[in-house]
Design a protein around this motif. Structure first.
Motif, mmCIF file in Angstrom:
data_model
loop_
_atom_site.group_PDB
_atom_site.id
_atom_site.type_symbol
_atom_site.label_atom_id
_atom_site.label_comp_id
_atom_site.label_asym_id
_atom_site.label_seq_id
_atom_site.Cartn_x
_atom_site.Cartn_y
_atom_site.Cartn_z
ATOM 1 N N ASP A 221 0.663 -1.250 0.001
ATOM 2 C CA ASP A 221 0.030 0.057 -0.036
ATOM 3 C C ASP A 221 0.681 1.256 -0.088
ATOM 4 O OD1 ASP A 221 1.050 -0.776 2.549
ATOM 5 O OD2 ASP A 221 -0.663 0.637 3.348
ATOM 6 N N ARG A 222 2.254 1.115 0.078
ATOM 7 C CA ARG A 222 3.029 2.259 0.302
ATOM 8 C C ARG A 222 3.729 2.385 -1.163
ATOM 9 N NH1 ARG A 222 6.054 0.778 6.001
ATOM 10 N NH2 ARG A 222 3.827 0.406 7.033
ATOM 11 N N PRO A 223 4.134 3.609 -1.582
ATOM 12 C CA PRO A 223 4.968 3.897 -2.878
ATOM 13 C C PRO A 223 6.408 3.423 -2.780
ATOM 14 C CG PRO A 223 4.612 5.986 -1.534
ATOM 15 C CD PRO A 223 3.892 5.066 -0.789
ATOM 16 N N LEU A 224 6.593 2.313 -2.652
ATOM 17 C CA LEU A 224 7.943 1.664 -2.764
ATOM 18 C C LEU A 224 8.592 1.951 -4.105
ATOM 19 C CD1 LEU A 224 7.165 -1.655 -1.091
ATOM 20 C CD2 LEU A 224 8.244 0.300 0.161
ATOM 21 N N THR A 225 9.728 2.279 -3.851
ATOM 22 C CA THR A 225 10.588 2.552 -5.250
ATOM 23 C C THR A 225 11.749 1.518 -5.247
ATOM 24 O OG1 THR A 225 12.231 4.111 -4.036
ATOM 25 C CG2 THR A 225 10.198 4.991 -4.848
ATOM 26 N N GLN A 254 8.793 -4.191 -12.001
ATOM 27 C CA GLN A 254 7.865 -5.283 -12.509
ATOM 28 C C GLN A 254 7.450 -6.231 -11.283
ATOM 29 O OE1 GLN A 254 6.613 -4.647 -15.747
ATOM 30 N NE2 GLN A 254 5.091 -6.559 -14.853
ATOM 31 N N TRP A 255 8.184 -6.676 -10.614
ATOM 32 C CA TRP A 255 7.884 -7.710 -9.652
ATOM 33 C C TRP A 255 7.132 -6.860 -8.544
ATOM 34 C CZ3 TRP A 255 8.003 -7.827 -4.308
ATOM 35 C CH2 TRP A 255 7.958 -9.000 -3.674
ATOM 36 N N LEU A 256 7.303 -5.678 -8.162
ATOM 37 C CA LEU A 256 6.235 -4.906 -7.257
ATOM 38 C C LEU A 256 4.666 -4.897 -8.082
ATOM 39 C CD1 LEU A 256 8.471 -2.174 -5.797
ATOM 40 C CD2 LEU A 256 7.065 -3.915 -4.508
ATOM 41 N N LEU A 257 4.912 -4.607 -9.371
ATOM 42 C CA LEU A 257 3.468 -4.399 -9.931
ATOM 43 C C LEU A 257 2.865 -5.875 -10.050
ATOM 44 C CD1 LEU A 257 1.626 -2.712 -11.804
ATOM 45 C CD2 LEU A 257 2.753 -3.162 -13.784
ATOM 46 N N THR A 258 3.511 -6.779 -10.257
ATOM 47 C CA THR A 258 2.815 -8.065 -9.989
ATOM 48 C C THR A 258 2.026 -8.309 -8.942
ATOM 49 O OG1 THR A 258 4.343 -8.935 -12.092
ATOM 50 C CG2 THR A 258 3.190 -10.824 -10.662
ATOM 51 N N GLN A 259 3.095 -7.953 -7.823
ATOM 52 C CA GLN A 259 2.436 -8.389 -6.566
ATOM 53 C C GLN A 259 1.263 -7.426 -6.177
ATOM 54 O OE1 GLN A 259 3.570 -11.058 -5.199
ATOM 55 N NE2 GLN A 259 4.984 -10.714 -7.050
ATOM 56 N N ARG A 296 -4.239 -4.376 -18.551
ATOM 57 C CA ARG A 296 -2.879 -4.799 -19.344
ATOM 58 C C ARG A 296 -2.372 -6.230 -18.982
ATOM 59 N NH1 ARG A 296 1.675 -0.716 -19.239
ATOM 60 N NH2 ARG A 296 1.923 -1.529 -17.348
ATOM 61 N N THR A 297 -2.310 -6.209 -17.538
ATOM 62 C CA THR A 297 -2.118 -7.674 -16.848
ATOM 63 C C THR A 297 -2.658 -8.931 -17.149
ATOM 64 O OG1 THR A 297 -0.631 -6.263 -15.386
ATOM 65 C CG2 THR A 297 -0.786 -8.529 -14.946
ATOM 66 N N VAL A 298 -4.079 -8.443 -16.540
ATOM 67 C CA VAL A 298 -4.888 -9.594 -16.536
ATOM 68 C C VAL A 298 -5.672 -9.996 -17.697
ATOM 69 C CG1 VAL A 298 -6.849 -10.361 -15.095
ATOM 70 C CG2 VAL A 298 -5.062 -9.054 -13.976
ATOM 71 N N GLY A 299 -6.076 -8.844 -18.536
ATOM 72 C CA GLY A 299 -6.858 -9.100 -19.619
ATOM 73 C C GLY A 299 -8.143 -8.585 -19.855
ATOM 74 N N VAL A 300 -8.543 -8.403 -18.448
ATOM 75 C CA VAL A 300 -10.157 -7.701 -18.223
ATOM 76 C C VAL A 300 -10.117 -6.690 -17.431
ATOM 77 C CG1 VAL A 300 -11.291 -9.802 -18.882
ATOM 78 C CG2 VAL A 300 -10.469 -9.583 -16.408
#
Length: 337
Positions: A221-225, A254-259, A296-300
């Motif tokens: 929930d935090r803006p991790l960089t 990309q890993w963070l976005l996936t999580q 974009r990731t899940v398709g819906v």
């Protein structure tokens, strides 16, 4: 959920074949969604250890399946049958998702499906797989590896982990948990988070990312960089990037976005939170940002995903389940004893 084919031939391992049949053969009683249309394909009557099996169709039907499962291959010291290898390759070229259980990875490797990809198999055979197929990046430390259309699992119990992962991808976490409860197995292992990432996280205690990744998952929930992660790991951003690429096959961001997407999926399935609230809880900031990355990731879009995988108790007398809702037992979220 489309056609799922078990690819069999003489010399397949009975345990992995039976496990896949148990998971995909029929839907749990509490699940009211279309299940897999499972079929068994082989060159003819085959011997599976001490049992004789009569396939439903020939191997030429594999290219018509949406998903192909290749169970464990008993004699890894010899090449798998050419007709099986050719059929598995043809299925993948036709667009099928192909998954191997245990030493079934040798069949996928012989078909060229693992070239340039990360893969795993039973720990006792990882060295043999790497030596015979040097273009395969063999990882002996994970339960399974998901490369999208090509998946491989480690041995025995890890085959169950991969099968449940496929159910989770196709039907959502709640239904995968329901299947796990029916089979009296845990729906996730190693803390659960490793089962949700495309490339499983490292599990060795001495790995530089072993403590970092769970720490990051607790703070989505935090803006991790990248700098935040590097500071926590006590290494430079460039060094961190190299470790991430080697361990997960992707970059830290990309890993963070996936999580974040995985967490959003869980919240969409299990809560009534608005898309705005979920965007904030997953560190996406705004509903617009969440919708863009989610689609974009899940398709819906998130709303479509929620209608498809909505958790819901059994309807009471006279109550109607809305179109697109999934009717499941909320006890499915409990881990099996």
């Amino acid at each position: 959920m489309g056609t799922l084919a078990l690819a069999v031939t003489d010399g397949m391992l009975h345990f992995e074949l039976s496990l896949a049949h148990e998971v995909f053969g029929s839907a749990p009683d509490a699940v009211a969604v279309p299940w897999y249309d499972m079929t068994v394909c082989g060159p003819g009557p085959v011997r599976v250890e001490r049992f004789r099996l009569e396939p439903d169709h020939g191997l030429d039907r594999l290219p018509y399946a949406d998903t192909v499962i290749v169970p464990g291959w008993a004699d890894v010291d010899r090449e798998p049958p050419a007709d099986l290898v050719d059929a598995v390759r043809a299925a993948h070229e036709a667009g099928a998702r192909v998954a191997s259980l245990c030493t079934g990875a040798f069949v996928l490797a012989a078909a060229g499906l693992l070239d340039g990809r990360r893969a795993t198999t039973h720990w006792a055979h990882t060295e043999a797989l790497a030596e015979r197929y040097p273009r395969v990046e063999v990882d002996p430390d994970v339960l399974y590896v998901d490369n999208g259309t090509v998946l491989t699992s480690a041995g025995k119990a890890a085959a169950m982990d991969l099968c449940l992962h496929l159910v989770r991808l196709d039907h959502g976490s709640a239904i995968a948990n329901t299947v796990a409860r029916r089979l009296v197995v845990p729906p996730h292992r190693d803390g659960g988070q490793a089962q949700f990432v495309t490339a499983p996280v490292p599990t060795r205690e001495d790995h530089p990312l072993t403590e970092l990744l769970p720490w990051a998952v607790e703070r989505l929930d935090r803006p991790l960089t990248v700098e935040d992660l590097a500071r926590r790991a006590r290494m430079s951003s460039r060094h961190l990037g190299r470790h991430f690429r080697a361990a997960t096959g992707t970059t830290p961001l990309q890993w963070l976005l996936t999580q974040r997407i995985r967490r959003a999926q869980e919240l969409l399935e299990a809560t009534d939170d608005s898309v705005d609230a979920i965007a904030e809880a997953t560190g996406m900031g705004t509903a617009t940002t969440l919708r863009r990355h989610f689609n974009r990731t899940v398709g819906v879009p998130p709303d479509t995903y929620r209608r498809t995988f909505r958790l819901r108790t059994r309807p009471g007398p006279g109550e109607v389940v809305p179109d697109g809702a999934t009717e499941v037992d909320l006890n499915a979220d409990r881990t099996a004893p």
